[in-house]
Enzyme design. Structure first.
Site, mmCIF file in Angstrom:
data_model
loop_
_atom_site.group_PDB
_atom_site.id
_atom_site.type_symbol
_atom_site.label_atom_id
_atom_site.label_comp_id
_atom_site.label_asym_id
_atom_site.label_seq_id
_atom_site.Cartn_x
_atom_site.Cartn_y
_atom_site.Cartn_z
ATOM 1 C CG HIS A 40 -0.396 0.322 2.249
ATOM 2 N ND1 HIS A 40 -0.166 -0.565 3.445
ATOM 3 C CD2 HIS A 40 -0.157 1.634 2.885
ATOM 4 C CE1 HIS A 40 0.467 -0.212 4.494
ATOM 5 N NE2 HIS A 40 0.426 1.223 4.545
ATOM 6 C CG ASP B 89 0.071 -3.790 2.711
ATOM 7 O OD1 ASP B 89 0.417 -3.533 1.790
ATOM 8 O OD2 ASP B 89 -0.505 -3.214 3.941
ATOM 9 C CB SER C 16 3.085 1.568 6.214
ATOM 10 O OG SER C 16 1.790 2.092 6.735
#
Length: 295
Positions: free
Chosen positions: A135, A164, A241
């Site tokens: 992402h 992901d 992230s």
């Protein structure tokens, strides 16, 4: 008959409206409200009968309310299980192996095709290869890796929107790769390393809460994925992230991919064993692949 039909339609309209609002709110960090929505039995029953296409149609609305840029890590009306553990040990950050590992953590930047700037973290795990979240580079055609004051062009060579995970090839990177560690368990000390909120490098002590099998949509909200993941006690913010969850020995326990919507001291990392196949594929991949559309 008209009155009864009108009443029935009114009830259906209210339930669908409530479900739509609840679906969006369930993925946000609105205090009290998001946790209450997640535990709603009525909304859960409505969600069970709604078609999958309806979930996808709500993605844009969800992004309006949700500003943390993390994907959903749980189904929308599933309660979060947060195990109690001791506080993180701040001495973990002083360990030489952890400080050495920090030199292999990079910032990842790009502009997606939807004209949205995206930023995250990543880490070197093989020569000239950086692992991050899918992402973080979703819809990005020209990602960059930032090392110190140097911005380096990267190519996406592995893109896995289900787990992901993405792997970037960066020529001339020259940073020492980190090893993976598959032995992480509840209670182990750790560290979250990365570049939260597009700021400077940040290191936070962490502790693994528990190992979980998290059922959630992929990053495009298409179909269900079960991820082996660690829930951790630490501060995880947007921009963490793709950064590593580091053991006190300086190895990678997992890849940070989400922060809790109900507890500010909880985050989530995909376990190292779960990303092994993508990591192996990325070691030798040289052909750029599509990073899809915006997530």
């Amino acid at each position: 008959l008209d009155s009864l039909a009108g009443s029935a339609l009114g009830v259906v309209a209210v339930l669908i409206t409530g479900w739509a609002l609840g679906y969006a709110i369930s993925g946000t960090q609105i205090p009290v409200v998001s946790s209450s929505v997640r535990s709603s039995v009525i909304l859960g029953e409505v969600d069970a009968v709604m078609p999958g296409a309806a979930d996808q149609a709500l993605n844009s609305f969800n992004r309006v309310l949700d500003t943390n840029l993390f994907p959903r890590y749980l189904e929308p009306f599933q309660n979060e299980d947060i195990a109690a553990v001791q506080p993180p040990d701040e001495r973990t950050l002083q360990r030489p192996a952890v400080q050495k590992a920090s030199r292999s953590v990079v910032k990842v930047l790009g502009t997606a095709v939807c004209d949205r700037g995206i930023e995250g973290s990543g880490f070197v795990y093989a020569p000239e290869r950086v692992m991050t979240n899918a992402h973080v580079v979703a819809g990005v055609r020209r990602p960059f890796v930032v090392v110190g004051n140097q911005r380096m062009r990267a190519e996406v060579v592995v893109y896995d929107p289900r787990l992901d995970i993405a792997v970037l090839a960066v020529d001339g990177l020259g940073l020492e790769p980190l090893d993976f560690d598959n032995t992480g368990k509840a209670g182990d000390p750790a560290a979250v390393l990365g570049y939260p909120e597009n700021g400077p490098f940040d290191a936070r002590a962490a502790r693994i809460r528990q190992v979980q099998q998290l059922r959630s949509p992929d990053i495009y909200n298409r179909g269900q994925v079960v991820r082996k993941a660690f829930s951790i006690r630490s501060l995880v913010r947007s921009g963490n992230s793709g950064g590593p969850l580091i053991s006190d020995q300086g190895d990678v326990y997992g890849v940070i991919f989400a922060a809790s919507v109900s507890d500010q001291s909880t985050g989530y990392a995909v376990a190292a064993s779960q990303v092994a196949a993508d990591a192996q594929k990325g070691r030798t991949a040289v052909t750029p692949v599509s990073s899809g559309g915006c997530a």
